[in-house]
Design a protein around this motif. Structure first.
Motif, PDB file in Angstrom:
ATOM      1  N   ASP A 298      44.135  13.811  17.638  1.00  0.00           N
ATOM      2  CA  ASP A 298      44.431  12.791  16.977  1.00  0.00           C
ATOM      3  C   ASP A 298      43.962  12.772  15.443  1.00  0.00           C
ATOM      4  N   VAL A 299      42.705  13.413  15.267  1.00  0.00           N
ATOM      5  CA  VAL A 299      42.297  13.770  13.931  1.00  0.00           C
ATOM      6  C   VAL A 299      42.928  14.783  13.429  1.00  0.00           C
ATOM      7  N   ALA A 300      43.567  15.949  14.011  1.00  0.00           N
ATOM      8  CA  ALA A 300      44.227  16.746  13.441  1.00  0.00           C
ATOM      9  C   ALA A 300      45.422  16.316  12.715  1.00  0.00           C
ATOM     10  N   GLN A 301      46.135  15.333  13.483  1.00  0.00           N
ATOM     11  CA  GLN A 301      47.526  14.761  13.113  1.00  0.00           C
ATOM     12  C   GLN A 301      47.089  13.901  11.892  1.00  0.00           C
TER      13      GLN A 301
ATOM     14  N   VAL B 111      39.828  21.432  12.976  1.00  0.00           N
ATOM     15  CA  VAL B 111      39.057  20.352  13.551  1.00  0.00           C
ATOM     16  C   VAL B 111      37.861  20.959  14.380  1.00  0.00           C
ATOM     17  N   TYR B 112      38.264  21.908  15.120  1.00  0.00           N
ATOM     18  CA  TYR B 112      37.013  22.409  15.938  1.00  0.00           C
ATOM     19  C   TYR B 112      36.014  23.234  14.973  1.00  0.00           C
TER      20      TYR B 112
ATOM     21  N   GLN C 232      31.014  23.918  12.109  1.00  0.00           N
ATOM     22  CA  GLN C 232      30.425  23.924  10.722  1.00  0.00           C
ATOM     23  C   GLN C 232      29.375  22.805  10.250  1.00  0.00           C
ATOM     24  N   ARG C 233      29.818  21.544  11.206  1.00  0.00           N
ATOM     25  CA  ARG C 233      29.115  20.212  11.102  1.00  0.00           C
ATOM     26  C   ARG C 233      29.361  19.716   9.631  1.00  0.00           C
ATOM     27  N   LYS C 234      30.833  19.834   9.554  1.00  0.00           N
ATOM     28  CA  LYS C 234      31.621  19.070   8.394  1.00  0.00           C
ATOM     29  C   LYS C 234      32.102  17.928   9.002  1.00  0.00           C
TER      30      LYS C 234
ATOM     31  N   LEU D 206      35.052  16.251  23.113  1.00  0.00           N
ATOM     32  CA  LEU D 206      34.744  15.840  21.704  1.00  0.00           C
ATOM     33  C   LEU D 206      35.690  14.726  21.270  1.00  0.00           C
ATOM     34  N   ARG D 207      35.030  13.646  20.600  1.00  0.00           N
ATOM     35  CA  ARG D 207      35.528  12.432  20.226  1.00  0.00           C
ATOM     36  C   ARG D 207      35.353  12.167  18.768  1.00  0.00           C
TER      37      ARG D 207
END
Length: 82
Positions: free
Chosen positions: A32-35, A44-45, A50-52, A62-63
């Motif tokens: 979802d985030v990538a889209q 995203v991973y 990198q804690r960004k 992961l959510r």
């Protein structure tokens, strides 16, 4: 579900301001985030490593909270000093 408006000239995904019925506590997947951000899931991973980008783990998966994603996407005004 396609979060991007087809009729808009702007590539900006639908945000809370565009759709008040969306839940800011909605959990999004990596896909979802990538889209929404128009990046590859691998990116995203990498951001997670990198804690960004903020995330939570639900049963090891992961959510991402929609509100955190929206905060990440908020425009930032940069003021240049003379």
């Amino acid at each position: 579900m396609n979060p991007v408006r087809e009729d808009s000239h702007s590539p900006m995904p639908l945000l809370m301001s565009d759709a008040p019925h969306r839940d800011p506590l909605q959990l999004l997947t990596v896909a979802d985030v990538a889209q929404i951000l128009r990046v590859k899931p691998k990116t995203v991973y990498a951001w997670v490593g990198q804690r960004k980008i903020r995330y939570v783990k639900v049963h090891g998966a992961l959510r991402f909270l929609r509100r955190d994603l929206e905060a990440l996407m908020m425009p930032v005004e940069v003021i240049m000093s003379p």
